[in-house]
Design a protein around this motif. Structure first.
Motif, PDB file in Angstrom:
ATOM      1  N   ILE A  14      -5.178  46.917  54.749  1.00 48.94           N
ATOM      2  CA  ILE A  14      -5.601  45.517  54.900  1.00 48.94           C
ATOM      3  C   ILE A  14      -4.436  44.582  54.602  1.00 48.94           C
ATOM      4  N   GLY A  15      -3.616  44.951  53.612  1.00 51.87           N
ATOM      5  CA  GLY A  15      -2.496  44.108  53.220  1.00 51.87           C
ATOM      6  C   GLY A  15      -1.289  44.225  54.120  1.00 51.87           C
ATOM      7  N   GLY A  16      -1.404  44.963  55.210  1.00 52.35           N
ATOM      8  CA  GLY A  16      -0.301  45.077  56.149  1.00 52.35           C
ATOM      9  C   GLY A  16       0.741  46.099  55.752  1.00 52.35           C
ATOM     10  N   GLY A  17       0.286  47.183  55.157  1.00 52.18           N
ATOM     11  CA  GLY A  17       1.200  48.265  54.806  1.00 52.18           C
ATOM     12  C   GLY A  17       1.954  48.039  53.515  1.00 52.18           C
ATOM     13  N   LEU A  18       1.284  47.517  52.506  1.00 46.95           N
ATOM     14  CA  LEU A  18       1.920  47.302  51.206  1.00 46.95           C
ATOM     15  C   LEU A  18       2.303  48.633  50.571  1.00 46.95           C
ATOM     16  N   SER A  19       3.356  48.620  49.782  1.00 47.81           N
ATOM     17  CA  SER A  19       3.787  49.831  49.083  1.00 47.81           C
ATOM     18  C   SER A  19       2.871  50.099  47.887  1.00 47.81           C
ATOM     19  N   LEU A  20       2.963  51.325  47.340  1.00 47.35           N
ATOM     20  CA  LEU A  20       2.169  51.669  46.162  1.00 47.35           C
ATOM     21  C   LEU A  20       2.538  50.768  44.975  1.00 47.35           C
ATOM     22  N   GLU A  21       3.842  50.429  44.882  1.00 49.39           N
ATOM     23  CA  GLU A  21       4.271  49.557  43.787  1.00 49.39           C
ATOM     24  C   GLU A  21       3.642  48.170  43.911  1.00 49.39           C
ATOM     25  N   ALA A  22       3.534  47.681  45.139  1.00 51.82           N
ATOM     26  CA  ALA A  22       2.962  46.352  45.359  1.00 51.82           C
ATOM     27  C   ALA A  22       1.458  46.337  45.136  1.00 51.82           C
ATOM     28  N   ILE A  23       0.812  47.471  45.420  1.00 52.06           N
ATOM     29  CA  ILE A  23      -0.646  47.526  45.308  1.00 52.06           C
ATOM     30  C   ILE A  23      -1.095  47.859  43.886  1.00 52.06           C
ATOM     31  N   ALA A  24      -0.165  48.342  43.042  1.00 54.92           N
ATOM     32  CA  ALA A  24      -0.522  48.760  41.682  1.00 54.92           C
ATOM     33  C   ALA A  24      -1.170  47.648  40.859  1.00 54.92           C
ATOM     34  N   PRO A  25      -0.617  46.406  40.848  1.00 53.82           N
ATOM     35  CA  PRO A  25      -1.276  45.334  40.081  1.00 53.82           C
ATOM     36  C   PRO A  25      -2.682  45.024  40.597  1.00 53.82           C
ATOM     37  N   ILE A  26      -2.891  45.178  41.898  1.00 49.11           N
ATOM     38  CA  ILE A  26      -4.215  44.943  42.495  1.00 49.11           C
ATOM     39  C   ILE A  26      -5.194  46.004  42.003  1.00 49.11           C
ATOM     40  N   PHE A  27      -4.724  47.257  41.946  1.00 52.03           N
ATOM     41  CA  PHE A  27      -5.551  48.361  41.438  1.00 52.03           C
ATOM     42  C   PHE A  27      -5.951  48.087  39.992  1.00 52.03           C
TER      43      PHE A  27
END
Length: 462
Positions: free
Chosen positions: A96-109
């Motif tokens: 959904i975020g356009g291919g965000l990296s795991l590092e970028a998605i970590a704060p969202i998690f």
């Protein structure tokens, strides 16, 4: 060479800013997906349990296990040791975020997990408020001394047996043994009270003793936790803190009930004067949340405040109407709590193929025996109550639930518990949580069968 105009951000800065801007909608998307998982797991589990003639709450717990860290990893939490890479929902958010990296998605998690955890806490607060409304303060007062005896036995017996056994049999060091023994003292009032409500025995003598004992047990558990936590940090007990907890807990519960007699009139006056929607439920929730906040502010459990609020409002003339208005709110929030408890249970500690688990399984077998017997015997601490179902009272005190996991988590974070002992405590918590609901149903079913025999005999004689 083309010069970049001053004041314009670099490409990397643009990307990071875009990710920061997109964080809120992605967190919302993660929370919504998680709630879809929670409600599907809760409903399917509850319906399956009903078909098997088991308490629906057991199905919600099992549903949580299926979607949690033990199976599908759809609902996982950082505090249980999970990372963003473990969550099977995160790839959806990355897409959904356009291919965000795991590092970028970590704060969202991390953030969406915190939101679900907060909703789960709200769920148990609403549950205890509802249980307080369904309880009869006069009946609870009548069994108060009986509940106190049950609670004290339920804390002292498993704590002493567990600590002594670990030291004598397994040669566990003293402080870890005390910590594990303390984990045996807990009782999950949320799980037990929900089962009692579903079985229609919440207002029975047994139900009132169990609920009263579980509340006192919770207070004692907080005190025990304070003692072992100070032991873990400093190697000595902070006596002043223990005395403070005892006085504050007693004063809070007794004061809430006493002041409630004066508050009831004010509550009804406020509710009668309000003319818009929610004129009854909103003031009630304000009171419940305020009581929960005050309990939390003086270092008690927020659920004690919510339970006290329910007991106070149980005395109002509009209790039945309030009961009906709380039910849909509980239907929305309470499943989040039970599914989350199941989701945090890591069944991988039961795998004997892992060498580190084997010692834990042996210790767990010992802890489980102590955990069950140490609570079941509490039923025989009840005196002056002819015909009381002592077995049901004892079984009602067995489930450790989220309270036991808190002990394990604090012990692990402080470095007091080694892996085998931590695994053993988690196994004990899992088994007591899942065994208690069906056993409680069997205990009450046997009582109903015995009660039906004299009536049948009387009919046949006539």
């Amino acid at each position: 060479m083309t010069r970049m105009p001053q004041g314009l951000p670099l490409l990397g800065e643009v990307a990071s800013e875009a990710e920061a801007v997109d964080k809120a909608p992605l967190v919302l998307a993660g929370v919504l997906l998680s709630l879809v998982v929670v409600y599907i797991a809760s409903k399917l589990g509850g319906e399956l349990s009903r078909l098997l003639n088991l308490p629906p709450v057991l199905g919600e717990l099992v549903g949580g296990v299926v979607v949690g860290t033990s199976a599908l990893n759809l609902l996982v939490f950082p505090e249980s040791g999970a990372t963003v890479a473990d969550s099977t929902l995160m790839p959806v958010l990355q897409w959904i975020g356009g291919g965000l990296s795991l590092e970028a998605i970590a704060p969202i998690f991390d953030t969406q997990s915190e939101v679900i955890s907060v909703l789960a806490e709200l769920g148990v607060i609403i549950l205890l408020f509802e249980i307080g409304l369904e309880s009869d303060l006069r009946e609870l007062t009548k069994v108060g001394y009986q509940a106190a005896v049950v609670a004290v036995i339920g804390v002292v017996a498993p704590f002493a047996a567990g600590t002594a056994g670990l030291i004598a049999i397994f040669h566990t060091p003293t402080i870890p043994a005390i910590f594990a023994g303390a984990a045996l003292t807990a009782t999950s009032i949320g799980i037990t009270s929900k089962v009692l409500s579903e079985l229609g025995h919440l207002k029975s003598r047994e139900g009132q003793i169990i609920v009263g004992a579980a509340v006192i047990d919770d207070v004692l558990g907080i005190i025990v936790l304070a003692v072992v936590a100070s032991l873990a940090k400093t190697g000595e007990v902070d006596v002043t803190n223990v005395v403070y907890l005892i006085i504050s807990a007693s004063a809070f519960l007794l004061g809430a009930i006493f002041l409630g007699k004066f508050f009831n009139k004010a509550f009804l006056t406020i509710a009668d004067k309000l003319q818009t929607r929610g004129q009854l439920i909103i003031p009630a929730l304000v009171f419940a949340f305020l009581m929960a906040f005050l309990a939390n502010a003086i270092h008690l459990e927020a659920i004690l405040g919510a339970f006290a609020a329910g007991l106070v409002l149980d005395e109002t003339d509009k209790r039945k109407e309030l009961d009906q208005q709380v039910i849909p709110i509980a239907d929305i929030l309470v499943p989040v709590f039970f599914v989350s408890v199941g989701a945090k249970a890591d069944l991988s500690v039961l795998n004997p193929a892992v060498p580190a688990n084997r010692e834990g399984l042996v210790i767990a077998a010992f802890l489980l025996i102590v955990a069950i017997i140490g609570k079941v015997i509490t039923g025989w601490g009840v005196f002056g109550q002819p015909g009381i179902n002592r077995l049901a009272i004892g079984i009602g005190m067995v489930p450790r639930g989220e309270v036991g996991l808190v002990f394990a988590g604090i012990g692990s974070a402080s470095g007091v518990l080694d892996k085998p002992l931590e695994a053993a405590i988690i196994i004990m918590v899992i088994f007591t949580t899942f065994l208690a609901p069906p056993l409680l149903r069997v205990a009450f079913r046997d009582q109903e069968a015995e009660d039906a025999v004299p009536a049948t005999d009387a009919v046949s004689e006539t």
